[in-house]
Design a protein around this motif. Structure first.
Motif, PDB file in Angstrom:
ATOM      1  N   ILE A 277       3.209 -12.292   2.239  1.00  0.00           N
ATOM      2  CA  ILE A 277       2.051 -11.871   2.407  1.00  0.00           C
ATOM      3  C   ILE A 277       1.603 -11.324   1.674  1.00  0.00           C
ATOM      4  CG2 ILE A 277       2.426 -11.326   5.116  1.00  0.00           C
ATOM      5  CD1 ILE A 277       3.065  -8.494   3.967  1.00  0.00           C
ATOM      6  N   SER A 278       0.789 -11.404   1.080  1.00  0.00           N
ATOM      7  CA  SER A 278      -0.340 -10.719   0.102  1.00  0.00           C
ATOM      8  C   SER A 278      -0.893  -9.719   0.172  1.00  0.00           C
ATOM      9  CB  SER A 278      -1.311 -11.809  -0.399  1.00  0.00           C
ATOM     10  OG  SER A 278      -1.926 -11.021  -2.124  1.00  0.00           O
ATOM     11  N   VAL A 279      -0.618  -8.840  -0.418  1.00  0.00           N
ATOM     12  CA  VAL A 279      -1.361  -6.750   0.215  1.00  0.00           C
ATOM     13  C   VAL A 279      -1.533  -6.186  -1.772  1.00  0.00           C
ATOM     14  CG1 VAL A 279      -0.101  -6.922   2.384  1.00  0.00           C
ATOM     15  CG2 VAL A 279       1.395  -5.953   0.425  1.00  0.00           C
ATOM     16  N   ASP A 280      -2.109  -5.007  -1.166  1.00  0.00           N
ATOM     17  CA  ASP A 280      -2.371  -4.796  -2.504  1.00  0.00           C
ATOM     18  C   ASP A 280      -2.045  -3.352  -2.357  1.00  0.00           C
ATOM     19  OD1 ASP A 280      -5.194  -5.869  -2.780  1.00  0.00           O
ATOM     20  OD2 ASP A 280      -5.936  -4.513  -1.791  1.00  0.00           O
ATOM     21  N   ASN A 281      -0.785  -2.664  -1.753  1.00  0.00           N
ATOM     22  CA  ASN A 281       0.076  -1.363  -1.620  1.00  0.00           C
ATOM     23  C   ASN A 281       1.744  -1.758  -1.106  1.00  0.00           C
ATOM     24  OD1 ASN A 281      -0.744  -2.474   1.592  1.00  0.00           O
ATOM     25  ND2 ASN A 281      -0.587  -0.390   1.483  1.00  0.00           N
ATOM     26  N   PRO A 282       1.717  -2.893  -1.701  1.00  0.00           N
ATOM     27  CA  PRO A 282       3.313  -2.913  -1.314  1.00  0.00           C
ATOM     28  C   PRO A 282       4.394  -1.973  -1.573  1.00  0.00           C
ATOM     29  CG  PRO A 282       3.453  -4.388  -3.768  1.00  0.00           C
ATOM     30  CD  PRO A 282       1.329  -4.284  -3.407  1.00  0.00           C
ATOM     31  N   THR A 283       4.107  -1.015  -2.281  1.00  0.00           N
ATOM     32  CA  THR A 283       5.661  -0.152  -2.731  1.00  0.00           C
ATOM     33  C   THR A 283       4.979   0.319  -1.855  1.00  0.00           C
ATOM     34  OG1 THR A 283       4.097   0.723  -4.134  1.00  0.00           O
ATOM     35  CG2 THR A 283       5.556  -0.392  -4.779  1.00  0.00           C
ATOM     36  N   GLU A 284       3.861   0.622  -0.970  1.00  0.00           N
ATOM     37  CA  GLU A 284       4.424   1.245   0.045  1.00  0.00           C
ATOM     38  C   GLU A 284       4.900   0.802   1.223  1.00  0.00           C
ATOM     39  OE1 GLU A 284      -0.327   3.130   0.293  1.00  0.00           O
ATOM     40  OE2 GLU A 284      -0.065   3.360  -1.690  1.00  0.00           O
ATOM     41  N   LEU A 285       4.189  -0.308   1.400  1.00  0.00           N
ATOM     42  CA  LEU A 285       4.293  -0.970   2.572  1.00  0.00           C
ATOM     43  C   LEU A 285       5.626  -1.635   3.191  1.00  0.00           C
ATOM     44  CD1 LEU A 285       3.164  -2.863   5.270  1.00  0.00           C
ATOM     45  CD2 LEU A 285       2.449  -4.763   4.160  1.00  0.00           C
ATOM     46  N   VAL A 286       6.428  -1.552   2.011  1.00  0.00           N
ATOM     47  CA  VAL A 286       8.221  -2.052   2.386  1.00  0.00           C
ATOM     48  C   VAL A 286       8.376  -1.522   2.728  1.00  0.00           C
ATOM     49  CG1 VAL A 286      10.093  -2.826   1.335  1.00  0.00           C
ATOM     50  CG2 VAL A 286       7.885  -4.202   0.300  1.00  0.00           C
ATOM     51  N   LYS A 288       7.808   1.224   4.760  1.00  0.00           N
ATOM     52  CA  LYS A 288       6.980   1.141   6.561  1.00  0.00           C
ATOM     53  C   LYS A 288       7.460   0.554   7.231  1.00  0.00           C
ATOM     54  CE  LYS A 288       2.838   4.041   5.810  1.00  0.00           C
ATOM     55  NZ  LYS A 288       1.188   3.805   5.329  1.00  0.00           N
ATOM     56  N   LEU A 289       7.967  -1.077   6.733  1.00  0.00           N
ATOM     57  CA  LEU A 289       8.180  -2.106   7.286  1.00  0.00           C
ATOM     58  C   LEU A 289       9.807  -2.139   7.552  1.00  0.00           C
ATOM     59  CD1 LEU A 289       6.121  -5.135   5.624  1.00  0.00           C
ATOM     60  CD2 LEU A 289       5.804  -4.218   8.020  1.00  0.00           C
ATOM     61  N   TRP A 290      10.429  -1.275   6.735  1.00  0.00           N
ATOM     62  CA  TRP A 290      11.745  -1.580   7.242  1.00  0.00           C
ATOM     63  C   TRP A 290      11.464  -0.257   8.500  1.00  0.00           C
ATOM     64  CZ3 TRP A 290      13.447   0.645   0.773  1.00  0.00           C
ATOM     65  CH2 TRP A 290      13.405  -0.969   0.843  1.00  0.00           C
ATOM     66  N   ARG A 291      11.792   0.676   8.176  1.00  0.00           N
ATOM     67  CA  ARG A 291      11.550   1.657   9.113  1.00  0.00           C
ATOM     68  C   ARG A 291      11.396   1.381  10.439  1.00  0.00           C
ATOM     69  NH1 ARG A 291       8.955   5.557   5.580  1.00  0.00           N
ATOM     70  NH2 ARG A 291       7.208   5.177   6.504  1.00  0.00           N
ATOM     71  N   HIS A 292      10.013   0.365  10.761  1.00  0.00           N
ATOM     72  CA  HIS A 292      10.469  -0.477  12.083  1.00  0.00           C
ATOM     73  C   HIS A 292      11.317  -1.659  12.221  1.00  0.00           C
ATOM     74  CE1 HIS A 292       6.238   1.449  13.309  1.00  0.00           C
ATOM     75  NE2 HIS A 292       6.520   2.013  11.990  1.00  0.00           N
ATOM     76  N   GLY A 293      11.830  -1.691  11.500  1.00  0.00           N
ATOM     77  CA  GLY A 293      13.065  -2.530  11.395  1.00  0.00           C
ATOM     78  C   GLY A 293      12.925  -4.117  11.285  1.00  0.00           C
ATOM     79  N   PHE A 294      11.645  -4.596  10.299  1.00  0.00           N
ATOM     80  CA  PHE A 294      11.253  -5.639   9.325  1.00  0.00           C
ATOM     81  C   PHE A 294      12.244  -5.368   7.917  1.00  0.00           C
ATOM     82  CE2 PHE A 294       7.988  -5.200  12.622  1.00  0.00           C
ATOM     83  CZ  PHE A 294       7.768  -6.701  12.921  1.00  0.00           C
ATOM     84  N   ASP A 295      12.601  -6.717   7.151  1.00  0.00           N
ATOM     85  CA  ASP A 295      13.645  -7.285   6.879  1.00  0.00           C
ATOM     86  C   ASP A 295      12.718  -7.652   5.619  1.00  0.00           C
ATOM     87  OD1 ASP A 295      15.260  -7.481   4.298  1.00  0.00           O
ATOM     88  OD2 ASP A 295      16.325  -9.482   5.111  1.00  0.00           O
ATOM     89  N   ALA A 296      12.163  -6.265   4.733  1.00  0.00           N
ATOM     90  CA  ALA A 296      10.668  -6.546   3.802  1.00  0.00           C
ATOM     91  C   ALA A 296      11.105  -6.692   2.498  1.00  0.00           C
ATOM     92  CB  ALA A 296       9.394  -6.383   3.679  1.00  0.00           C
ATOM     93  N   THR A 297      10.221  -6.979   1.057  1.00  0.00           N
ATOM     94  CA  THR A 297      11.206  -6.993  -0.116  1.00  0.00           C
ATOM     95  C   THR A 297      10.013  -7.304  -0.781  1.00  0.00           C
ATOM     96  OG1 THR A 297      12.775  -6.933  -1.726  1.00  0.00           O
ATOM     97  CG2 THR A 297      12.207  -8.856  -0.688  1.00  0.00           C
TER      98      THR A 297
END
Length: 303
Positions: A277-286, A288-297
């Motif tokens: 996915i393309s987002v403006d704030n990846p370092t903030e979003l990742v 948050k996704l971890w805390r909700h159980g998503f394996d994001a990087t």
């Protein structure tokens, strides 16, 4: 069958007899090792722009990248999708260019014999690939004589030992254990407590040819144990696992709607090997996704 897609590309360029300064046009989104291998043979990699929604190269973009010195075209099928190659293949045939399909991220079962549009199609079965054997690659060649030349040239390379492959099996068995459900969460939380980044550690462990001596590492042929594992894995191929992943990807896209661009959302037959996915704030979003159980990087081997 080669040790890796990198190995097979290196082998191919060493057997084709291209002249120094000849050009290889390549999908502009690729792993750094691919243009590195092209340069190693005295050739010039020339990027072809990629559309972010289809992850395809257009006929116009390809023609803009070609010159009288172009000898081959490498197109990468990215993130588990595929690009249509009809017009691209026609241009290559008309100009006598070798068309090489990089299918490392797009394996969903081998196509019917003779239906690959490229002269060569490269499939990877490394540590994080679909239907992994933890290492190994398969090249399908339209020209049987080219396949014979590649096999003959590879015979001159040293063979990976069975012991080295056993070490790889043990290493990735350990990594797999760390990635399971509750274990993964506990490991990630523990690393954060001591100031370590689990994401960076996972990225480093997934690299197939880390460290120095890159070309000596890729210029080897598979051990018989690797071939046996690949044969077993092909015999057990489970199309249902690919379909489950496709369904999860489609569900994710439906949930986020049009708010966040999904790269390759309009690709041909996406299977979501990676959902980018393309987002403006990846370092903030990742986080948050971890805390909700998503394996994001944010980590990627692509450039």
């Amino acid at each position: 069958v080669a040790l890796s897609v990198r190995s097979g590309l290196d082998l191919l360029l060493s057997t084709e007899g291209f002249e120094p300064g000849d050009e290889i046009a390549m999908s502009a989104l690729t792993i750094p090792d691919m243009p590195r291998i092209v340069r190693e043979h005295g050739l010039v990699p020339v990027p072809i722009d990629v559309d972010p929604l289809t992850l395809s190269i257009s006929e116009e973009a390809m023609l803009a990248a070609l010159s009288p010195r172009t000898k081959g075209v490498v197109v990468a099928h990215l993130f588990g999708g595929r690009m249509p190659l009809g017009s691209i293949a026609e241009i290559c045939r008309a100009r006598g260019l070798l068309l090489i399909e990089d299918c490392a991220q797009a394996f969903a079962g081998f196509p019917e014999p003779g239906t690959d549009e490229g002269d060569i199609s490269m499939y990877s079965f490394g540590p994080i690939k679909t239907h992994s054997s933890l290492i190994g690659a398969v090249f399908t060649c339209r020209d049987p004589d080219l396949a014979d030349r590649l096999n003959a040239a590879q015979e001159a390379w040293p063979q990976v030992s069975g012991t080295e492959y056993l070490q790889r099996l043990i290493k990735y068995g350990f990594v797999k254990g760390l990635s399971l459900g509750p274990v993964a969460g506990t490991v990630a939380a523990s690393l954060r407590l001591v100031g370590r980044d689990h994401d960076r550690m996972a990225t480093q462990m997934a690299r197939g040819f880390a460290g120095g001596d890159f070309f000596s590492k890729i210029r080897r042929r598979p051990a018989s144990a690797i071939l046996a594992m690949m044969s077993r894995r092909f015999a057990q191929f489970d199309d249902a696992s690919v379909q489950r992943r496709r369904a999860l990807g489609e569900r994710f896209r439906a949930r986020i709607g049009e708010r966040i661009p999904v790269l390759g959302s309009e690709a041909l037959d996406p299977t979501y090997w990676v959902l980018a996915i393309s987002v403006d704030n990846p370092t903030e979003l990742v986080p948050k996704l971890w805390r909700h159980g998503f394996d994001a990087t944010c980590s990627s081997s692509l450039q």
